[in-house]
Design an enzyme around this catalytic site. Structure first.
Site, mmCIF file in Angstrom:
data_model
loop_
_atom_site.group_PDB
_atom_site.id
_atom_site.type_symbol
_atom_site.label_atom_id
_atom_site.label_comp_id
_atom_site.label_asym_id
_atom_site.label_seq_id
_atom_site.Cartn_x
_atom_site.Cartn_y
_atom_site.Cartn_z
ATOM 1 N N LEU A 81 5.809 2.155 4.420
ATOM 2 C CA LEU A 81 6.300 0.791 4.280
ATOM 3 C C LEU A 81 7.339 0.647 3.171
ATOM 4 O O LEU A 81 7.663 -0.470 2.772
ATOM 5 C CB LEU A 81 5.123 -0.160 4.021
ATOM 6 C CG LEU A 81 4.073 -0.216 5.125
ATOM 7 C CD1 LEU A 81 2.938 -1.171 4.734
ATOM 8 C CD2 LEU A 81 4.691 -0.658 6.456
ATOM 9 N N ASP A 85 15.361 2.850 3.776
ATOM 10 C CA ASP A 85 14.411 2.109 2.949
ATOM 11 C C ASP A 85 15.130 1.378 1.822
ATOM 12 O O ASP A 85 14.841 0.216 1.529
ATOM 13 C CB ASP A 85 13.363 3.055 2.351
ATOM 14 C CG ASP A 85 12.353 3.536 3.370
ATOM 15 O OD1 ASP A 85 12.587 3.358 4.581
ATOM 16 O OD2 ASP A 85 11.327 4.115 2.957
ATOM 17 N N ALA A 113 10.854 0.148 -2.836
ATOM 18 C CA ALA A 113 10.661 -1.205 -3.348
ATOM 19 C C ALA A 113 10.364 -1.180 -4.844
ATOM 20 O O ALA A 113 10.868 -2.012 -5.601
ATOM 21 C CB ALA A 113 9.540 -1.904 -2.587
ATOM 22 N N PRO A 161 0.835 -1.202 0.000
ATOM 23 C CA PRO A 161 0.000 0.000 0.000
ATOM 24 C C PRO A 161 0.871 1.254 0.000
ATOM 25 O O PRO A 161 1.780 1.394 0.815
ATOM 26 C CB PRO A 161 -0.825 -0.125 1.285
ATOM 27 C CG PRO A 161 -0.081 -1.093 2.139
ATOM 28 C CD PRO A 161 0.660 -2.005 1.217
ATOM 29 N N SER A 178 7.221 1.751 -0.026
ATOM 30 C CA SER A 178 6.669 1.435 -1.345
ATOM 31 C C SER A 178 7.521 1.998 -2.477
ATOM 32 O O SER A 178 7.843 1.288 -3.445
ATOM 33 C CB SER A 178 5.239 1.978 -1.458
ATOM 34 O OG SER A 178 4.733 1.813 -2.758
#
Length: 339
Positions: A124, A170, A129, A119, A126
């Site tokens: 998180l 991250d 990634a 999401p 995103s």
């Protein structure tokens, strides 16, 4: 029959393919156990891979008019909007990193499709990634995989578009299979001496990471002594938790998480929705709970004794209003199930 990653992501490619080969890439979400915001000022942080939430990318070389297909945009890559600017930056940076292998190639020469279960806007990882998956997919399409340093550079170039001045946490964690100790832009595997479990729960509202980071910066300009003391306190909690994790003292780690949430609240990065889920997780039996990521929305993370306790806490958080919750093992952080 279960589709392969390439079968899933290539389904969006409808135009004839002129050049070969095709390439795929993947990465996963991340969660910060301790150290968000303080890591921006050089303090350490502890982060965990979240393999339950993945992103896949596929790329193929084409004869002009390259496209970008994502949940936010599907159209010519060269005219993609700012909303997917970080993904476009990942494609450009990968082509540049390939050097002579992709000499003369630009956005018009590659089709890229992204399929993400992470999401967006939840703290998180995103964007990191997606960048990692795109970097591998594009590089593989040109037949020359990137090394770790090149891939990290690509992710960071993308993250600068997404977040301005990323710490690099991250970028390191979304490609790691182990818990990460991150300090002064260096990452290393973090040993953990107990098999506990974790719960991630979504508030349902986007994290305002850029605003939260800017807010802390502004607060520090106004009251440097107070904010620096808070950052130092967060750093001490994170350092102590590293030792506690190594010795398997989950109760101490949970207590550090509770204290960290209180400190982050004084920095103005929590929210009523985050506080509600944190309090509920504690009542449901969590050893500790806190916001994770930038804050002002996004997700909470809670620590449990074992997988069964984590599943109970996750279900309880769903009952408390979380639209989604996931559990993951603390050691090793490579298996996860959706609650």
């Amino acid at each position: 029959m279960t589709q392969t990653l390439w079968q899933r992501v290539r389904s969006g490619f409808t135009r004839p393919v002129t050049f070969q080969p095709r390439g795929i890439g993947s990465a996963h979400a991340k969660a910060i156990l301790l150290g968000e915001h303080s890591v921006v000022y050089g303090a350490p942080a502890i982060a965990l891979p979240v393999p339950a939430l993945t992103v896949g990318a596929a790329a193929q070389r084409v004869a002009g008019s390259g496209r970008l297909s994502t949940a936010l945009y599907d159209g010519p890559a060269a005219t993609a909007p700012a909303a997917v600017g970080s993904t476009v930056a990942a494609v450009r940076a990968t082509l540049a990193a390939l050097g002579d292998t992709a000499a003369g190639a630009g956005l018009d020469d590659v089709d890229v499709r992204v399929d993400s279960a992470i999401p967006a806007g939840r703290g998180l990882g995103s964007s990191a990634a997606v960048a990692a998956a795109v970097a591998d997919a594009v590089a593989n399409a040109f037949g020359r995989p990137l090394d770790a340093a090149q891939r990290h550079h690509v992710i960071m170039e993308s993250e600068r578009i997404a977040h301005g001045t990323p710490s690099g946490l991250d970028a390191r964690t979304v490609v790691s299979s182990r818990p990460v100790w991150f300090h002064e832009r260096l990452a290393e595997d973090l040993p953990v001496g107990a098999p506990g479990a974790l719960v991630l729960a979504d508030t349902g509202s986007a994290a305002a990471t850029l605003d939260a980071v800017a807010g802390v910066r502004t607060l520090r300009q106004r009251t440097p002594g107070s904010v620096d003391a808070t950052i130092d306190a967060l750093a001490r909690l994170t350092a102590a938790a590293r030792t506690d994790l190594a010795f398997g003292d989950l109760a101490a780690v949970g207590a550090a998480m509770d204290q960290a949430h209180a400190l982050l609240s004084t920095l103005g990065v929590s929210s009523p929705a985050l506080d509600h889920l944190v309090a509920h997780a504690r009542r449901a039996g969590a050893l500790g709970a806190k916001l994770t990521g930038g804050g002002r929305g996004g997700c909470v993370i809670a620590l449990a004794d074992d997988a069964d306790a984590a599943r109970r806490i996750a279900l309880s958080l769903r009952d408390a209003g979380a639209p989604a919750a996931w559990t993951l093992d603390l050691v090793p952080a490579v298996e996860a199930v959706a609650a």
